[in-house]
Design a protein around this motif. Structure first.
Motif, PDB file in Angstrom:
ATOM      1  N   LEU A 178      43.403  33.101  27.845  1.00 19.40           N
ATOM      2  CA  LEU A 178      42.702  33.473  26.612  1.00 19.40           C
ATOM      3  C   LEU A 178      41.374  32.748  26.527  1.00 19.40           C
ATOM      4  CD1 LEU A 178      45.605  32.870  24.046  1.00 19.40           C
ATOM      5  CD2 LEU A 178      45.038  35.032  25.154  1.00 19.40           C
ATOM      6  N   THR A 179      40.427  33.398  25.849  1.00 18.57           N
ATOM      7  CA  THR A 179      39.229  32.701  25.405  1.00 18.57           C
ATOM      8  C   THR A 179      39.245  32.709  23.887  1.00 18.57           C
ATOM      9  OG1 THR A 179      37.977  33.451  27.334  1.00 18.57           O
ATOM     10  CG2 THR A 179      36.719  32.603  25.475  1.00 18.57           C
ATOM     11  N   VAL A 180      39.276  31.507  23.305  1.00 20.58           N
ATOM     12  CA  VAL A 180      39.325  31.350  21.855  1.00 20.58           C
ATOM     13  C   VAL A 180      37.949  30.918  21.387  1.00 20.58           C
ATOM     14  CG1 VAL A 180      40.429  30.155  19.926  1.00 20.58           C
ATOM     15  CG2 VAL A 180      41.755  30.705  21.977  1.00 20.58           C
ATOM     16  N   GLU A 181      37.451  31.583  20.345  1.00 21.65           N
ATOM     17  CA  GLU A 181      36.116  31.293  19.813  1.00 21.65           C
ATOM     18  C   GLU A 181      36.226  30.907  18.353  1.00 21.65           C
ATOM     19  OE1 GLU A 181      32.174  33.602  20.711  1.00 21.65           O
ATOM     20  OE2 GLU A 181      33.061  34.500  18.922  1.00 21.65           O
ATOM     21  N   GLY A 182      35.405  29.939  17.946  1.00 19.38           N
ATOM     22  CA  GLY A 182      35.408  29.533  16.545  1.00 19.38           C
ATOM     23  C   GLY A 182      34.319  28.515  16.288  1.00 19.38           C
ATOM     24  N   LEU A 183      34.256  28.035  15.065  1.00 21.95           N
ATOM     25  CA  LEU A 183      33.268  27.021  14.715  1.00 21.95           C
ATOM     26  C   LEU A 183      33.636  25.701  15.367  1.00 21.95           C
ATOM     27  CD1 LEU A 183      32.688  27.770  10.915  1.00 21.95           C
ATOM     28  CD2 LEU A 183      31.394  28.601  12.897  1.00 21.95           C
ATOM     29  N   ALA A 184      32.627  24.966  15.797  1.00 19.20           N
ATOM     30  CA  ALA A 184      32.846  23.699  16.487  1.00 19.20           C
ATOM     31  C   ALA A 184      33.725  22.781  15.645  1.00 19.20           C
ATOM     32  CB  ALA A 184      31.502  23.027  16.775  1.00 19.20           C
ATOM     33  N   GLY A 185      34.704  22.161  16.311  1.00 18.07           N
ATOM     34  CA  GLY A 185      35.579  21.216  15.641  1.00 18.07           C
ATOM     35  C   GLY A 185      36.723  21.816  14.865  1.00 18.07           C
ATOM     36  N   SER A 186      36.808  23.147  14.810  1.00 18.65           N
ATOM     37  CA  SER A 186      37.892  23.774  14.047  1.00 18.65           C
ATOM     38  C   SER A 186      39.167  23.820  14.876  1.00 18.65           C
ATOM     39  CB  SER A 186      37.494  25.183  13.596  1.00 18.65           C
ATOM     40  OG  SER A 186      37.211  26.004  14.704  1.00 18.65           O
ATOM     41  N   ASN A 187      40.288  24.094  14.193  1.00 13.47           N
ATOM     42  CA  ASN A 187      41.594  24.103  14.826  1.00 13.47           C
ATOM     43  C   ASN A 187      42.217  25.492  14.737  1.00 13.47           C
ATOM     44  OD1 ASN A 187      41.709  21.205  15.349  1.00 13.47           O
ATOM     45  ND2 ASN A 187      41.837  20.998  13.122  1.00 13.47           N
ATOM     46  N   VAL A 188      42.981  25.823  15.764  1.00 13.82           N
ATOM     47  CA  VAL A 188      43.661  27.116  15.804  1.00 13.82           C
ATOM     48  C   VAL A 188      45.105  26.874  16.244  1.00 13.82           C
ATOM     49  CG1 VAL A 188      43.574  29.492  16.637  1.00 13.82           C
ATOM     50  CG2 VAL A 188      41.483  28.112  16.613  1.00 13.82           C
ATOM     51  N   ASP A 189      46.043  27.457  15.512  1.00 15.03           N
ATOM     52  CA  ASP A 189      47.453  27.350  15.866  1.00 15.03           C
ATOM     53  C   ASP A 189      48.000  28.711  16.267  1.00 15.03           C
ATOM     54  OD1 ASP A 189      47.716  24.600  15.373  1.00 15.03           O
ATOM     55  OD2 ASP A 189      47.904  24.964  13.214  1.00 15.03           O
TER      56      ASP A 189
END
Length: 849
Positions: A792-803
């Motif tokens: 996977l490639t996960v994208e988001g705002l720097a420093g954020s968390n994804v579960d």
């Protein structure tokens, strides 16, 4: 002298013209209008109850009328195609209580059911509920219009002043005849206003029980526009437990403004008032059984279950009757000072795109009616209509509808017509319909073939998708080219059904040629261009429009991964849907109509492409953004267009948009569940992409031709067990070999086992942000599935968390993770890099026994 005075007063539309001058309307002869004993209103699982947001719109629509307004109760009422009044305002004055109470300013709650909508005005001393509905069902007749009735509870006797602006205007672009004059006619304890214009055929009547007129303007005074007012008297001891209807009536065909016509209208209005309980019961019963033979789903996601039901209601309530015909209008929104209620007139391409949803939920009658409506308006050269006003049939001379240039302005309706005919015939097996319309289908296809560049349909005969594009309009959009390829392929299938082997072969050859041409739109970075110019050069603007090529089959957009990743990333995907144009492109404008706004239509195209391209995590996230819009603006309905920068619909966004609801439903059924019926071959294609969190799901009333199935999907280890059950024995093949006809024996249950990967992951719907927010939610922008790993490639705002949720479909697997932290056997935690702006992280899961 008296006769001359009456003529002068009639011309001036003076308030007392009828009562002072007409011998036919003496007070003794007026029919009596009474309050209506209260009856129970429905409360179902579809119920939406929200606190009023005063400036947000709501709509109550149906085949004969529309009530459009703001949630503070300020409404306009349409007895289609006529706007009867607008700007409803209510003030209450209680006996012994000196302060007038402006009820619109204290609107507290809005309750929405399929059969009615209620706004509650709440004050310490008085509660008023404004109930509204449009008669529906087989008994509903053209001209039954829209109905409003009030329920009043008060601590003491009160007088309500219900005021409104008389309108009596026909929908755009019909000629208007000035502000109507009004005249009061008593009817027992109540009464009504005759609304008269300079056109004797354009007049109306509106009345209430227990009412007296408000200000009636004397002829001697300087001309001034004042609202119509009903002074409604309520006594708790006498009137509790009764409804106060506000009813309108328009002239029957051929009636002209006269005392006799007004008498007839008054009689019809009283009859409608007396029939109010029955009209509501019939409407309520219609919706109570609405889903008896229409598709519904049962999944762990209750919002999805409910939203898909509301999508069907939204489409149903976009039906409008014109004479003996029924068509679908594009969208609804208050017209305010104009005569255009959103897009509340018939549209070709909006209808044709939406019929994929109608065919999916199995409303064969509606699909046929809508196709018949469009077929009857095919131009002699084969072109299919783009739009058709509700007043088009009544226009003549220089105002003739064909003179406006709107009816055939767009080019895409013609290939979409072929596609919609094919989808209808395939899902219903209705070959008789195809035979009846075969000449029209051939004419449409011939039109496309006559207007092409290098054998591919182009924009020379109208707009493809965009209606404006700087610096110049495109010559051939990939959107149109894709539709041309799909429709040519479908034309080959239809010709085969009609035993026209020559046409079937030539159409198949054309489809292959167009597919090769669309492949040439691919750019060096793997994306697909927006358009091709006359000189053969490609416009490389990053847009969502190539997604259309994957609407029916992934084959039509070869090597789509770069585009699929683009539509899922921050440049395209906002937290409320997918932009038309990627942020940062030279033409990008987040509040333009075509160059950067978010349309649920585009979001639906992208979701379908993601499912077709085996990107289920992106597909589900994209789909749920449309699903969640069901509750955000016009309760139960999905809006038309939203800013690409902030979560806020544009000011003119039709809040109840036909294809916005359809583009929630179609990707859910054909993408998420992967269900597509082929009644011609007694088959049901099933390619589901259930979220990893779901153990099971059910899809009820899946229609294949005339047969209905309850489809259950249940996980059992490495298999997804799918069972299609019916009340009677039927012949049905699930996921058949395309090269072989269905040879299954008749049975009540049909079963198939689909393989599941050893490991799946998923994450919960993140929900919509607060209005005015910018995009901030993480997303999966690429997914690659292998036999022993998932990348996977996960994208988001720097420093954020994804579960993420991790599901093991095979026991005793050893899972290794790169780029993420394992919190437990079923949980994965990803922390995006500390940087600035938007960042990516690669995550890989590998497993072995």
């Amino acid at each position: 002298m008296r006769s001359r005075l009456c003529r002068l007063l009639s011309i001036a539309m003076l308030a007392v013209v009828w009562t002072a001058c007409s011998p036919y309307l003496s007070a003794q002869q007026h029919p009596t209008l009474n309050t209506v004993p209260a009856f129970t209103l429905s409360s179902t699982a579809m119920h939406i109850r929200q606190a009023v947001k005063p400036n947000l719109p709501f709509t109550v629509t149906g085949s004969s009328g529309a009530i459009l307004g703001l949630q503070n109760g300020n409404i306009e009422l349409w007895d289609l195609p006529t706007k009867v009044f607008s700007n409803l305002q209510i003030t209450a004055e209680l006996d012994g209580y000196a302060v007038p109470i402006k009820l619109n300013s204290i609107a507290a709650a809005i309750d929405v059911e399929p059969d009615h909508t209620t706004i509650t005005y709440s004050h310490a001393a008085i509660t008023v509920r404004q109930h509204m509905f449009i008669p529906a069902g087989p008994q509903a007749k053209a001209g039954s219009g829209a109905i409003v009735f009030f329920e009043i509870e008060s601590t003491r006797p009160a007088t309500l002043t219900i005021s409104m602006e008389p309108a009596m205007v026909q929908q755009w672009p019909a000629p208007q005849f000035g502000r109507p004059g009004v005249s009061w006619v008593p009817m027992g304890t109540g009464g009504g206003y005759v609304m008269s214009t300079d056109n004797p055929a354009n007049f109306g009547f509106i009345a209430m029980p227990n009412a007296e007129p408000g200000v009636l303007f004397p002829y001697q005074e300087r001309p001034e526009s004042l609202p119509m007012q009903f002074k409604v008297r309520f006594d708790p001891r006498r009137d509790s437990g009764h409804y106060f209807p506000l009813l309108t009536e328009l002239p029957a065909r051929g009636e002209s403004n006269s005392p006799a016509a007004v008498n007839a209208m008054m009689a019809r209005l009283v009859a409608k008032s007396e029939a109010l309980p029955q009209l509501y019961r019939e409407t309520s019963d219609y919706y109570a059984h609405f889903f008896d033979h229409r598709l519904t789903v049962k999944t762990p996601n209750e919002n999805l279950n409910k939203a898909l039901r509301w999508d069907e209601i939204a489409i149903e309530q976009s039906k409008v009757k014109t004479g003996d015909e029924t068509g679908l209008v594009a969208g609804w929104y208050p017209s305010f000072d104009s005569t255009r209620p959103g897009f509340g007139w018939y549209f070709g391409r909006d209808t044709l795109w939406s019929l994929y949803a109608v065919n999916s939920y199995g409303d064969r009658d509606l699909a046929r009616q809508a196709l018949e409506f469009i077929s009857r308006r095919q131009r002699d050269d084969g072109k299919i209509m783009h739009e058709y006003s509700l007043t088009a049939d009544s226009l003549d001379g220089v105002m003739k509808w064909s003179n406006f240039g709107y009816e055939y302005a767009a080019a895409d309706a013609t290939p979409l017509y072929i596609m919609a005919i094919y989808d209808y015939v395939r899902t219903t097996g209705d070959l008789a319909f195809l035979r009846d319309h075969w000449e029209q289908v051939k004419k449409a296809y011939a039109f496309d073939r006559a207007h092409d560049t290098d054998g591919v349909y182009d924009n020379s005969q109208g707009t493809g998708w965009v209606e404006a594009w700087p610096p110049v309009m495109p010559h051939q959009e990939i959107y149109l080219a894709a539709l041309d390829g799909i429709s040519s392929d479908h034309m080959s299938e239809l010709a085969g059904l009609m035993n026209d082997t020559d046409l079937a072969g030539s159409a198949r050859t054309t489809a292959a040629h167009i597919a090769a041409s669309v492949a040439h739109y691919q750019l060096r970075d793997g994306r697909y261009a927006f358009s091709r110019g006359r000189d053969g050069a490609y416009d490389d603007t990053a847009t969502v429009f190539p997604a259309v090529a994957m609407w029916t089959d992934a084959r039509y957009l070869p090597q789509p991964d770069a585009s699929l990743s683009g539509w899922a990333n921050f440049r395209f995907a906002t937290d409320w849907g997918v932009r038309a144009v990627a942020e940062g492109e030279r033409v990008y404008d987040p509040i333009s109509y075509h160059q950067g706004t978010v349309w649920p239509l585009f979001t639906g195209w992208a979701a379908m492409a993601e499912y077709r391209g085996n990107k289920p995590l992106a597909g589900y996230a994209t789909l749920m953004r449309n699903v969640d819009l069901t509750w955000q603006q016009d309760p139960g309905f999905v809006t038309e267009v939203i800013s690409g920068q902030f979560f806020q619909p544009l000011g003119r966004s039709s809040s109840h948009q036909l294809w916005s609801s359809a583009m929630t439903f179609s990707p859910a059924i054909r993408g998420l569940f992967g269900i597509e019926a082929d009644a011609l071959h007694h088959t049901l294609q099933l390619h589901p992409h259930l979220p990893a969190q779901w153990d099971e799901a059910q899809v009820e009333n899946v229609r294949v031709g005339d047969d209905f199935y309850q489809v259950s999907l249940q996980r059992r280890g490495r298999k997804l067990i799918v069972v299609a059950s019916s009340d009677k024995e039927t012949v049905l093949c699930l996921n058949p070999d395309a090269q072989k006809p269905c040879s299954a024996r008749p049975a009540q249950q049909h079963r198939i086992e689909l393989p599941l990967p050893p490991v799946e992951i998923g994450f919960e719907d993140q929900g919509l942000p607060e209005p005015g927010s910018v995009t901030a939610q993480p997303r999966v922008i690429s997914e690659t599935y292998g036999s022993s790993q998932l990348s996977l490639t996960v994208e988001g705002l720097a420093g954020s968390n994804v579960d993420f949720f991790v599901r093991r479909n095979a026991e005793k697997l050893q899972i290794k993770t790169d780029g993420a932290e394992r919190l437990s056997e079923n949980a994965l935690h990803i922390k995006l890099p500390q940087d600035s702006g938007v960042v990516n992280r690669q995550v890989t899961l590998r497993w072995q026994p």
